[in-house]
Design a protein around this motif. Structure first.
Motif, PDB file in Angstrom:
ATOM      1  N   GLY A  83      38.933  33.964  40.612  1.00 16.26           N
ATOM      2  CA  GLY A  83      39.871  34.474  41.602  1.00 16.26           C
ATOM      3  C   GLY A  83      39.461  34.042  42.998  1.00 16.26           C
ATOM      4  N   LEU A 139      34.745  36.485  41.809  1.00 20.90           N
ATOM      5  CA  LEU A 139      35.699  36.444  42.909  1.00 20.90           C
ATOM      6  C   LEU A 139      35.047  35.858  44.166  1.00 20.90           C
ATOM      7  CD1 LEU A 139      38.635  37.482  43.568  1.00 20.90           C
ATOM      8  CD2 LEU A 139      37.557  39.603  44.353  1.00 20.90           C
ATOM      9  N   TRP A 154      34.647  30.117  40.015  1.00 20.55           N
ATOM     10  CA  TRP A 154      35.388  31.302  40.454  1.00 20.55           C
ATOM     11  C   TRP A 154      36.679  31.414  39.652  1.00 20.55           C
ATOM     12  CZ3 TRP A 154      34.219  28.410  45.351  1.00 20.55           C
ATOM     13  CH2 TRP A 154      32.984  28.819  45.882  1.00 20.55           C
ATOM     14  N   ARG A 178      39.352  42.777  42.907  1.00 19.17           N
ATOM     15  CA  ARG A 178      37.952  43.054  42.578  1.00 19.17           C
ATOM     16  C   ARG A 178      37.828  43.609  41.153  1.00 19.17           C
ATOM     17  NH1 ARG A 178      32.705  41.825  42.865  1.00 19.17           N
ATOM     18  NH2 ARG A 178      31.335  43.637  43.063  1.00 19.17           N
TER      19      ARG A 178
END
Length: 267
Positions: A124, A25, A122, A19
């Motif tokens: 991650g 994420l 995204w 995070r």
């Protein structure tokens, strides 16, 4: 229970590191036992709130019970759900009636995920893979890079000493984050029991069979079992010699099928 406490603590640490490290994420969710442990840990890591979207790659071959569980879980946990289907492949006639399991899995899962990455950007992706599932996944890292084409260079993995993880993005690629990497199938079930985590009913025995691992219904088969409760599943795991993914046809469709799929970006 000390082992479970240690695993839980490490997984929560990995969630929080991810995070912090990544601006955009998301978390993949198959609705299976590992994915539901991930949901539970995410809530613990972020004080009851899951601060990123949950992604389900829908092949359109989901068990009806899984789709019912998806609807229920979305309301129960209150997360943002994104469902991605590779409509283009379906329109081209990709199906288990016309193609082999490896081709269908690649088209309806891997390519669908690539489409989602291109759409949402995204950087991650949290996944629920474990090292003990198969030899290929044992090569993964907690933070595992993928290139722009989602390919995994499993022969060139970054070292991870002293909980120092790779948080630098590959060129136009993304990083897979694996909080459950050190967990075993038995650990998962012991944790489900301890935390009373909701799971789909397909894991419990019916007519002498149950599912150890869940995927597309045409290529996912139950194994002989009379374990109809979590306690009975745990007891069975202490003694069984049947592999967890014995009922997953794509793993056995051709030599090194899983390694080929994962190298191309499979979940």
């Amino acid at each position: 229970m000390q082992n479970l406490d240690n695993l839980e603590s490490q997984s929560i640490f990995i969630f929080r590191e991810a995070r912090y490290a990544f601006k955009n994420l998301a978390m993949l969710w198959s609705m299976g036992k590992d994915s539901n442990v991930l949901l539970w840990l995410a809530k613990k890591a972020f004080c009851g709130h899951i601060p990123f979207p949950i992604i389900h790659i829908d092949t359109t071959y989901e068990f009806p019970q899984m789709l019912e569980f998806r609807s229920w879980a979305k309301e129960y946990y209150g997360f943002e759900l994104i469902v991605k289907i590779n409509q283009e492949a379906i329109e081209r006639g990709i199906s288990y009636k016309t193609h082999d399991p490896v081709t269908v899995t690649h088209e309806l899962k891997t390519v669908a995920l690539k489409q989602a990455l291109e759409e949402y950007k995204w950087d991650g992706l949290i996944t629920g893979i474990r090292r003990d599932e198969d030899g290929v996944r044992a090569k993964e890292r907690y933070f595992s890079p993928r290139n722009q084409s989602m390919e995994w260079e499993y022969k060139n993995q970054p070292p991870e000493f002293w909980n120092l993880f790779l948080a630098t993005l590959p060129n136009n690629g993304h990083v897979r984050i694996q909080p459950l990497l050190d967990w075993t199938e038995l650990d998962i079930w012991l944790y489900i029991k301890r935390e009373n985590i909701p799971i789909p009913s397909l894991y419990f025995s019916k007519n002498g069979k149950r599912y150890r691992s869940l995927g597309c219904w045409p290529i996912t088969h139950p194994v002989p079992s009379h374990a109809s409760t979590i306690d009975e599943i745990i007891e069975e795991l202490y003694h069984t010699k049947t592999s967890e993914r014995a009922g997953r046809a794509q793993d056995h469709a051709e030599p090194n099928a899983m390694q080929k799929l994962r190298a191309k970006g499979f979940l």
